[in-house]
Write an enzyme that holds these catalytic residues in place. Sequence first.
Site, short mmCIF file in Angstrom:
data_model
loop_
_atom_site.label_atom_id
_atom_site.label_comp_id
_atom_site.label_asym_id
_atom_site.label_seq_id
_atom_site.Cartn_x
_atom_site.Cartn_y
_atom_site.Cartn_z
N VAL A 260 83.70 45.68 -67.73
CA VAL A 260 84.68 46.32 -68.60
C VAL A 260 86.01 45.62 -68.35
O VAL A 260 86.23 45.03 -67.30
CB VAL A 260 84.81 47.85 -68.36
N SER A 261 86.90 45.70 -69.34
CA SER A 261 88.15 44.95 -69.27
C SER A 261 89.21 45.57 -68.38
O SER A 261 90.01 44.87 -67.79
CB SER A 261 88.73 44.78 -70.67
N SER A 262 89.24 46.89 -68.30
CA SER A 262 90.33 47.49 -67.54
C SER A 262 89.81 48.54 -66.56
O SER A 262 88.71 49.06 -66.70
CB SER A 262 91.36 48.13 -68.47
N GLN B 156 88.45 51.98 -67.79
CA GLN B 156 87.19 52.07 -68.50
C GLN B 156 86.04 52.29 -67.52
O GLN B 156 86.14 51.97 -66.35
CB GLN B 156 86.94 50.80 -69.32
#
Length: 191
Positions: free
Chosen positions: A18-20, A23
């Site tokens: 996941v990007s952040s 999340q």
Amino acid sequence: MVPMEKQEIIRKIGYARVSSVGQSLDIQLEQLKKAGCTIIYKEKVSGAKSDRKELLKMMRKLEAGDQITVTRIDRLARSTFDLFGIVRKIVDTNASFRSLAEPWADTATSTGRLMIAILGGLADVERDLIRTRTAEGRARAKAKGLHLGRPFKLTKDQIAEAIERRDNGETLSDIARSYNVSHSTISRLKK
């Protein structure tokens, strides 16, 4: 090289990203476990980063016969060029790659290998487009008289003053120290 249809899968390995930090990986982890992945590398980092620690660790430990599984292609790479590079490394190890959401992206099938070959062509086109846009941007900047590259360490007035001091016999080291630059910066100055 053994065709992937005939090669036994040794380990089913999942990769979740996941990007952040906010999340959750939970849904991806659940899907990868349901797909039979016994080893799962997971990280919370932008897909645009090329130095993703868990991805690099997974690639280093990859063995012939392994199957890398992702829930969606965008979990592995953010561009066609990056995706092709990563999948190429997997295939070159005699391992296979598949995406749960994109059934065509399975290098263990002839259709999947065809799609990877097409991705390679798209990656070449993408690379050429980037090169062309970059060259056009440089040409526009030059036409406007903008400086390309690293910013100058000295202002025009400082350059003129440093050249005059150098011409008057002051040492490069003394001049450089007064401007907090290296002596090679002073030696390269031109009138």
